[in-house]
Scaffold this motif. Structure first.
Motif, PDB file in Angstrom:
ATOM      1  N   SER A 113      13.344   9.299  14.072  1.00 51.42           N
ATOM      2  CA  SER A 113      14.157   8.896  15.225  1.00 51.42           C
ATOM      3  C   SER A 113      15.505   9.618  15.269  1.00 51.42           C
ATOM      4  CB  SER A 113      14.395   7.380  15.187  1.00 51.42           C
ATOM      5  OG  SER A 113      15.212   7.041  14.079  1.00 51.42           O
ATOM      6  N   GLY A 114      15.777  10.447  14.270  1.00 52.78           N
ATOM      7  CA  GLY A 114      17.041  11.179  14.242  1.00 52.78           C
ATOM      8  C   GLY A 114      18.210  10.352  13.738  1.00 52.78           C
ATOM      9  N   ARG A 115      17.940   9.181  13.164  1.00 49.72           N
ATOM     10  CA  ARG A 115      19.008   8.300  12.675  1.00 49.72           C
ATOM     11  C   ARG A 115      19.317   8.505  11.193  1.00 49.72           C
ATOM     12  NH1 ARG A 115      17.359   2.776  13.259  1.00 49.72           N
ATOM     13  NH2 ARG A 115      15.252   3.561  13.233  1.00 49.72           N
ATOM     14  N   LEU A 116      18.586   9.410  10.534  1.00 46.73           N
ATOM     15  CA  LEU A 116      18.875   9.711   9.135  1.00 46.73           C
ATOM     16  C   LEU A 116      20.058  10.677   9.117  1.00 46.73           C
ATOM     17  CD1 LEU A 116      17.766   9.183   6.233  1.00 46.73           C
ATOM     18  CD2 LEU A 116      16.535  11.351   6.458  1.00 46.73           C
ATOM     19  N   PRO A 117      21.148  10.316   8.450  1.00 42.94           N
ATOM     20  CA  PRO A 117      22.325  11.206   8.432  1.00 42.94           C
ATOM     21  C   PRO A 117      21.994  12.558   7.793  1.00 42.94           C
ATOM     22  CG  PRO A 117      22.829   9.067   7.443  1.00 42.94           C
ATOM     23  CD  PRO A 117      21.357   9.102   7.663  1.00 42.94           C
ATOM     24  N   ARG A 118      22.850  13.525   8.007  1.00 41.95           N
ATOM     25  CA  ARG A 118      22.687  14.840   7.378  1.00 41.95           C
ATOM     26  C   ARG A 118      22.926  14.713   5.879  1.00 41.95           C
ATOM     27  NH1 ARG A 118      22.841  19.581  10.359  1.00 41.95           N
ATOM     28  NH2 ARG A 118      22.910  19.214  12.599  1.00 41.95           N
ATOM     29  N   PHE A 119      22.167  15.493   5.123  1.00 45.02           N
ATOM     30  CA  PHE A 119      22.312  15.535   3.672  1.00 45.02           C
ATOM     31  C   PHE A 119      22.888  16.900   3.309  1.00 45.02           C
ATOM     32  CE2 PHE A 119      20.282  16.739  -0.463  1.00 45.02           C
ATOM     33  CZ  PHE A 119      21.023  15.888  -1.262  1.00 45.02           C
ATOM     34  N   LEU A 120      24.110  16.905   2.813  1.00 42.45           N
ATOM     35  CA  LEU A 120      24.810  18.150   2.464  1.00 42.45           C
ATOM     36  C   LEU A 120      24.736  19.158   3.617  1.00 42.45           C
ATOM     37  CD1 LEU A 120      23.622  18.622  -1.246  1.00 42.45           C
ATOM     38  CD2 LEU A 120      25.728  17.550  -0.427  1.00 42.45           C
ATOM     39  N   GLY A 121      24.869  18.642   4.853  1.00 38.82           N
ATOM     40  CA  GLY A 121      24.871  19.488   6.050  1.00 38.82           C
ATOM     41  C   GLY A 121      23.508  19.796   6.619  1.00 38.82           C
ATOM     42  N   SER A 122      22.439  19.362   5.998  1.00 36.21           N
ATOM     43  CA  SER A 122      21.079  19.661   6.468  1.00 36.21           C
ATOM     44  C   SER A 122      20.381  18.425   7.014  1.00 36.21           C
ATOM     45  CB  SER A 122      20.227  20.214   5.321  1.00 36.21           C
ATOM     46  OG  SER A 122      20.714  21.447   4.879  1.00 36.21           O
ATOM     47  N   LEU A 123      19.583  18.631   8.076  1.00 37.84           N
ATOM     48  CA  LEU A 123      18.725  17.572   8.596  1.00 37.84           C
ATOM     49  C   LEU A 123      17.416  17.613   7.816  1.00 37.84           C
ATOM     50  CD1 LEU A 123      19.312  17.934  12.420  1.00 37.84           C
ATOM     51  CD2 LEU A 123      19.976  16.017  10.969  1.00 37.84           C
ATOM     52  N   LEU A 124      17.114  16.552   7.139  1.00 37.90           N
ATOM     53  CA  LEU A 124      15.921  16.503   6.306  1.00 37.90           C
ATOM     54  C   LEU A 124      14.694  16.143   7.131  1.00 37.90           C
ATOM     55  CD1 LEU A 124      17.334  14.551   3.228  1.00 37.90           C
ATOM     56  CD2 LEU A 124      17.107  17.031   3.508  1.00 37.90           C
ATOM     57  N   SER A 125      13.566  16.684   6.740  1.00 37.66           N
ATOM     58  CA  SER A 125      12.280  16.332   7.315  1.00 37.66           C
ATOM     59  C   SER A 125      11.580  15.423   6.314  1.00 37.66           C
ATOM     60  CB  SER A 125      11.462  17.598   7.565  1.00 37.66           C
ATOM     61  OG  SER A 125      10.185  17.267   8.053  1.00 37.66           O
ATOM     62  N   VAL A 126      11.076  14.296   6.786  1.00 41.20           N
ATOM     63  CA  VAL A 126      10.467  13.295   5.906  1.00 41.20           C
ATOM     64  C   VAL A 126       9.056  12.989   6.398  1.00 41.20           C
ATOM     65  CG1 VAL A 126      10.667  10.942   5.012  1.00 41.20           C
ATOM     66  CG2 VAL A 126      12.727  12.290   5.420  1.00 41.20           C
ATOM     67  N   SER A 127       8.084  13.002   5.482  1.00 39.26           N
ATOM     68  CA  SER A 127       6.696  12.686   5.834  1.00 39.26           C
ATOM     69  C   SER A 127       6.056  11.896   4.696  1.00 39.26           C
ATOM     70  CB  SER A 127       5.915  13.974   6.100  1.00 39.26           C
ATOM     71  OG  SER A 127       5.891  14.788   4.951  1.00 39.26           O
ATOM     72  N   PRO A 128       4.974  11.168   5.004  1.00 39.29           N
ATOM     73  CA  PRO A 128       4.306  10.389   3.951  1.00 39.29           C
ATOM     74  C   PRO A 128       3.752  11.292   2.858  1.00 39.29           C
ATOM     75  CG  PRO A 128       3.527   9.744   6.124  1.00 39.29           C
ATOM     76  CD  PRO A 128       4.346  10.983   6.320  1.00 39.29           C
ATOM     77  N   ALA A 129       3.777  10.801   1.635  1.00 37.09           N
ATOM     78  CA  ALA A 129       3.204  11.515   0.492  1.00 37.09           C
ATOM     79  C   ALA A 129       1.871  10.860   0.135  1.00 37.09           C
ATOM     80  CB  ALA A 129       4.153  11.468  -0.699  1.00 37.09           C
ATOM     81  N   PRO A 130       0.903  11.654  -0.327  1.00 34.37           N
ATOM     82  CA  PRO A 130      -0.415  11.078  -0.643  1.00 34.37           C
ATOM     83  C   PRO A 130      -0.432  10.208  -1.897  1.00 34.37           C
ATOM     84  CG  PRO A 130      -0.360  13.403  -1.196  1.00 34.37           C
ATOM     85  CD  PRO A 130       0.940  13.095  -0.514  1.00 34.37           C
ATOM     86  N   SER A 131       0.552  10.401  -2.784  1.00 37.56           N
ATOM     87  CA  SER A 131       0.583   9.600  -4.013  1.00 37.56           C
ATOM     88  C   SER A 131       2.026   9.425  -4.466  1.00 37.56           C
ATOM     89  CB  SER A 131      -0.234  10.263  -5.127  1.00 37.56           C
ATOM     90  OG  SER A 131       0.312  11.528  -5.427  1.00 37.56           O
TER      91      SER A 131
END
Length: 183
Positions: A79-97
């Motif tokens: 949703s774009g509500r995750l703040p920047r981390f050290l100036g970068s926009l992180l991409s987050v996805s489910p992990a299989p394990s």
């Protein structure tokens, strides 16, 4: 913009990409702890590093204390509500394990339990041979086991009890407290 796949998070771990090269795991863990503080906490983290200079390759994983917290982290990113981390926009996805085998839900964990080991000597009688306090218990259905973490003589031990090794399981009480008897 930070993104996440629309897939359901079925583990307590998410994959993270677009991690800055200078990032270290401790910073990423603290960042996610801050971002999901209302729902839970980050439990473990790893960042893939290039051998030369040990700089981040830009991707890694973060394990949270529950699948609900991992889902929140993915939703914040999508949703774009995750703040920047050290100036970068992180991409987050489910992990299989998960990074570390752990009970996926808080209801499957007990902290500060008491472990009694002994023999059943009669129908409603148990004879304790030894006991440990401050035991942490985690039921891990995906691994079909129960992990018991205990301290003995200043050493930390993990006892794994596999579901296949349990012949019977009884709900009971001991000194007025709820208990489970595994046979």
């Amino acid at each position: 913009m930070a993104t996440a796949l629309s897939a359901t998070v079925s583990t307590a771990t998410v994959r993270v990409s677009n991690i800055p090269p200078s990032a270290v795991a401790k910073e990423l863990l603290a960042f996610f702890n801050s971002a999901v503080a209302a729902a839970g906490e980050a439990y473990a983290c790893e960042i893939a590093a290039a051998r030369r200079g040990w700089l981040s390759r830009g991707n890694g994983s973060v394990q949270f204390d529950s699948t609900a917290t991992a889902t929140l982290a993915a939703e914040l990113a999508s949703s774009g509500r995750l703040p920047r981390f050290l100036g970068s926009l992180l991409s987050v996805s489910p992990a299989p394990s998960d990074l570390l085998p752990r009970a996926p839900d808080l209801s499957l964990r007990v902290a500060d339990a008491r472990l009694l080991v002994g023999n059943r000597v009669a129908e409603r009688e148990f004879e304790a041979a030894d006991s440990w306090d401050s035991v942490r218990v985690e039921v891990i259905p995906g691994k079909r086991r129960i992990d018991l973490h205990l301290n003995h003589d200043s050493q930390m031990y993990r006892l794994e009890v596999f579901f296949e090794d349990i012949r019977n399981c009884y709900q009971c009480s001991f000194d007025g407290a709820g208990a489970i008897l595994l046979q």
